[in-house]
Write an enzyme that holds these catalytic residues in place. Structure first.
Site, mmCIF file in Angstrom:
data_model
loop_
_atom_site.group_PDB
_atom_site.id
_atom_site.type_symbol
_atom_site.label_atom_id
_atom_site.label_comp_id
_atom_site.label_asym_id
_atom_site.label_seq_id
_atom_site.Cartn_x
_atom_site.Cartn_y
_atom_site.Cartn_z
ATOM 1 N N GLY A 170 0.771 -1.134 -0.029
ATOM 2 C CA GLY A 170 -0.131 0.277 -0.016
ATOM 3 C C GLY A 170 0.930 1.194 0.007
ATOM 4 O O GLY A 170 0.538 2.353 -0.463
ATOM 5 N N ALA A 405 -11.107 14.531 -32.398
ATOM 6 C CA ALA A 405 -10.018 14.849 -31.817
ATOM 7 C C ALA A 405 -9.620 16.141 -32.341
ATOM 8 O O ALA A 405 -9.225 16.866 -31.563
ATOM 9 C CB ALA A 405 -8.718 13.861 -32.681
HETATM 10 C C1 HXC Z 1 10.721 -3.743 9.744
HETATM 11 C C2 HXC Z 1 12.029 -4.043 8.112
HETATM 12 C C3 HXC Z 1 11.132 -3.818 7.159
HETATM 13 C C4 HXC Z 1 9.783 -3.733 7.835
HETATM 14 C C5 HXC Z 1 12.707 -4.313 6.181
HETATM 15 N N1 HXC Z 1 13.172 -4.305 7.425
HETATM 16 N N2 HXC Z 1 11.500 -3.915 5.995
HETATM 17 N N3 HXC Z 1 11.737 -3.774 9.587
HETATM 18 N N4 HXC Z 1 9.654 -3.526 8.910
HETATM 19 N N5 HXC Z 1 8.756 -3.579 6.904
HETATM 20 C C6 HXC Z 1 14.459 -4.185 8.106
HETATM 21 C C7 HXC Z 1 15.116 -5.621 8.096
HETATM 22 O O1 HXC Z 1 14.680 -6.584 8.919
HETATM 23 C C8 HXC Z 1 16.402 -5.347 8.229
HETATM 24 O O2 HXC Z 1 16.809 -5.239 9.177
HETATM 25 C C9 HXC Z 1 16.720 -4.056 7.520
HETATM 26 O O3 HXC Z 1 15.362 -3.442 7.250
HETATM 27 C C10 HXC Z 1 16.979 -4.173 5.946
HETATM 28 O O4 HXC Z 1 16.186 -5.273 5.414
HETATM 29 P P1 HXC Z 1 16.852 -6.423 4.297
HETATM 30 O O5 HXC Z 1 15.731 -7.339 4.254
HETATM 31 O O6 HXC Z 1 18.364 -7.020 5.030
HETATM 32 O O7 HXC Z 1 17.146 -5.552 3.171
HETATM 33 P P2 HXC Z 1 17.133 -6.040 1.496
HETATM 34 O O8 HXC Z 1 17.624 -7.358 1.476
HETATM 35 O O9 HXC Z 1 17.723 -4.956 0.734
HETATM 36 O O10 HXC Z 1 15.771 -6.134 1.392
HETATM 37 C C11 HXC Z 1 14.738 -4.902 1.442
HETATM 38 C C12 HXC Z 1 13.316 -5.464 1.253
HETATM 39 C C13 HXC Z 1 12.985 -6.507 2.534
HETATM 40 C C14 HXC Z 1 12.921 -5.890 0.077
HETATM 41 C C15 HXC Z 1 12.654 -4.271 1.607
HETATM 42 O O11 HXC Z 1 13.392 -6.018 3.829
HETATM 43 C C16 HXC Z 1 11.599 -6.763 2.630
HETATM 44 O O12 HXC Z 1 10.845 -7.565 1.757
HETATM 45 N N6 HXC Z 1 10.918 -6.056 3.799
HETATM 46 C C17 HXC Z 1 9.610 -6.488 3.839
HETATM 47 C C18 HXC Z 1 8.683 -5.748 3.175
HETATM 48 C C19 HXC Z 1 7.237 -5.818 3.290
HETATM 49 O O13 HXC Z 1 6.674 -6.817 2.861
HETATM 50 N N7 HXC Z 1 6.700 -4.734 4.101
HETATM 51 C C20 HXC Z 1 5.364 -4.796 4.230
HETATM 52 C C21 HXC Z 1 4.686 -4.344 2.963
HETATM 53 S S1 HXC Z 1 2.980 -3.846 3.385
HETATM 54 P P3 HXC Z 1 18.250 -5.428 9.865
HETATM 55 O O14 HXC Z 1 18.118 -5.171 11.594
HETATM 56 O O15 HXC Z 1 18.429 -7.084 9.904
HETATM 57 O O16 HXC Z 1 19.142 -4.839 9.308
HETATM 58 C C22 HXC Z 1 3.071 -2.454 3.494
HETATM 59 C C23 HXC Z 1 1.530 -2.021 3.929
HETATM 60 C C24 HXC Z 1 1.383 -0.427 3.767
HETATM 61 O O17 HXC Z 1 3.965 -1.657 3.843
HETATM 62 C C25 HXC Z 1 -0.155 -0.305 3.800
HETATM 63 C C26 HXC Z 1 -0.373 1.054 3.592
HETATM 64 C C27 HXC Z 1 -1.819 1.013 3.159
#
Ligand code: HXC
Length: 514
Positions: A170, A405
């Site tokens: 989102g 157009a």
């Molecule tokens: C908390 C998070 C996080 C999150 C990443 N981190 N996403 N912490 N909440 N959403 C943290 C990881 O734990 C990690 O911490 C650090 O950030 C870096 O992440 P990595 O995974 O090591 O980095 P990378 O390999 O570059 O991958 C990045 C990424 C991946 C693709 C963004 O982290 C990921 O898939 N994150 C989750 C994404 C996700 O599903 N988010 C929710 C989406 S839904 P450490 O301490 O180990 O360094 C959403 C809803 C919004 O957002 C709705 C609005 C309406």
């Protein structure tokens, strides 16, 4: 006091390191700059007034009590770009992956509220793993708070988003509501669901880049307005874009000095239209002859290339250019071109940027694909956008203006202020061949030599309709002009229209066909 000053300096030093040296190195190793480096490259040197540097999250679940990093994953504040104030936020991937917590959202909302009160553009540099997972619904609430502000700010202040890392789920809807999205090849990714979910649900194998990379969103989805090879190029382009924009809806874009005594004739334009009406040419050539210093900032340059939109200056005044492109699909209007044009026109109208229309359009694209996907609904967006726009509007028909157009592309009937045509203009209900085959169907079929009759009728039709003079007789065209004098006429027209006032009826809001 000395100790207190030292303590302050120490706290600021610590805060400015975000997630720490190791995480900064990891960010660099991915070819990405840190949140602070990005701001420094974007803004006028040393102009950042950072706020909320000491803000920490309030979460205590999942061991979060021990991990309270000052700033909480986003740098926010106010700065100057090209000497003018802007509000800015830059997500810090080194802190919980730039994920959005309650306090991270509060920081963004705070500067958005200030930007609205002051009337200055807001720029968001996005690099985030999305909602902070440890905070659950609280972080979702934070997103919703931002979405609401994005919506309320729409049309009030320019909103610019740069996607400089992941932007998923989102979270994509905040940039999507803003006016312009910049992306970087290979490092920016935007999608509602990532490749893994796609695989589970639709069994498609798709990479991050193919699903939601910069090229994809620039050429396929139209989500990205500008794409670049590097972050530095993004910052350069944001600065360039801001030169054309006012600070808010009550403001007008800055005028540049212009020497009105210079030679404004462009003899090359007399040669640009090919003798054959079916031969394509590149509309960019005409645009670069008409705008000051041939400088044109094209928006959406890789999407729906049958229409060109972008910013330039004429006589020192910023204008939005909307031009059909005969070298792509003959410049026909289809769904994507209509939506692209409409969105651009509405932006310009919202922010007092005059419109220049360069027209060479054979009509709307026929076919089941277009009809079933709603060319009626989407084509009407372009019509609606031109109709409702009250900024100065000037049209030059350079060649074809056929069918609906003709009406849609800022005709006189929908409040075009100055409508010019070149002698090469063809203004009629449809192109000669289609028209003759309909209205002389019986005559042609009865003739001994069909071909001869068809050609005879074609010549008759071309002589009568494939020109600008019938429209000019009616006053639908204000003047038929030499191509070479177009720049001069446009400079005069936009100067004359500088203080134009026009209004739409009062209402809650319009109901543009969506
Ligand atoms: C908390 C998070 C996080 C999150 C990443 N981190 N996403 N912490 N909440 N959403 C943290 C990881 O734990 C990690 O911490 C650090 O950030 C870096 O992440 P990595 O995974 O090591 O980095 P990378 O390999 O570059 O991958 C990045 C990424 C991946 C693709 C963004 O982290 C990921 O898939 N994150 C989750 C994404 C996700 O599903 N988010 C929710 C989406 S839904 P450490 O301490 O180990 O360094 C959403 C809803 C919004 O957002 C709705 C609005 C309406």
């Amino acid at each position: 006091m000395k100790e207190k000053l030292e303590k302050l300096a120490k706290l600021k030093r610590e805060a400015s390191l975000g997630g720490g040296i190791e995480k900064i190195e990891s960010q660099h190793s991915k070819g990405k700059l840190t949140a602070r480096e990005r701001i420094a490259f974007l803004i006028d040197e040393g102009s950042l007034e950072e706020i909320d540097m000491f803000v920490k999250h309030r979460s205590s679940d999942f061991g979060m009590t021990d991990q309270r990093i000052p700033g909480d994953g986003v740098v926010t504040g106010f700065a100057r770009i090209n000497g003018r104030p802007v509000a800015i936020f830059s997500q810090d991937f080194t802190v919980f992956g730039g994920s959005l917590s309650e306090t991270h959202a509060e920081k963004i909302c705070k500067i958005m509220d200030m930007a609205m009160k002051i009337g200055i553009p807001i720029i968001g540099l996005n690099d985030s793993g999305g909602a902070r997972i440890q905070e659950g619904v609280i972080s979702l609430g934070g997103y919703a708070d931002i979405f609401l502000r994005n919506t309320l700010a729409s049309g009030v202040i320019p909103q610019i988003s740069a996607i400089l890392g992941p932007c998923a789920g989102g979270a994509v809807y905040s940039p999507a509501i803003t006016d312009f999205i910049f992306m970087v090849k290979n490092t920016s990714h935007m999608f509602v669901t990532g490749p893994n979910v796609v695989k589970t649900v639709t069994h498609e194998d798709v990479s991050f880049e193919a699903l939601g990379g910069a090229e994809t969103h620039a050429s396929k989805s139209g989500v990205a307005h500008f794409i670049s090879d590097s972050e530095m190029e993004v910052f350069h382009n944001i600065r360039k874009l801001l030169e054309f924009l006012p600070s808010n809806w009550k403001d007008t874009p800055q005028e540049k000095n212009f020497d009105f005594n210079q030679n404004l004739l462009c003899p090359g334009l007399d040669e640009i239209i090919p003798d054959s009406p079916n031969k394509p040419y590149d509309m960019h050539q005409i645009i670069s002859n008409l705008v000051d210093d041939s400088e044109f900032l094209e928006v959406h340059s890789e999407y729906a290339q049958n229409i060109i939109v972008g910013f330039g200056r004429i006589g020192g005044l910023a204008v939005g250019v909307i031009a059909n492109q005969p070298s792509v699909l003959a410049g026909v209007l289809d769904i994507n071109a209509s939506v692209k044009g409409a969105r651009f026109i509405r932006f310009c109208d919202a922010f007092n940027i005059p419109l220049l229309v360069l027209e060479d359009v054979p009509g709307f694209l026929p076919g089941t694909e277009q009809e079933w996907n709603g060319i009626i609904r989407h084509g009407s967006k372009l019509l609606f956008a031109f109709c409702e726009a009250t900024v100065p509007k000037v049209t030059v028909i350079v060649r074809k203006a056929y069918g609906g157009a003709y009406d849609v592309m800022n005709s006189k009937h929908i409040r075009g202020d100055f409508n010019y045509a070149w002698p090469s203009a063809e203004i009629a209900v449809m192109g000669p061949k289609g028209a003759v085959e309909i209205i002389f169907k019986k005559e042609i079929s009865k003739a001994e030599d069909h071909e001869l009759k068809l050609n005879e009728k074609l010549n008759e039709y071309i002589e009568k309709f494939a020109n600008p003079y019938i429209a000019a007789e009616r006053g639908f065209i204000d003047d038929v002009i030499n191509p070479s004098e177009t720049r001069l006429r446009l400079v005069n027209a936009f100067q004359l229209l500088k203080n134009k006032v026009d209004n739409n009826p009062k209402k809650k809001h319009c109901n543009i066909p969506l």
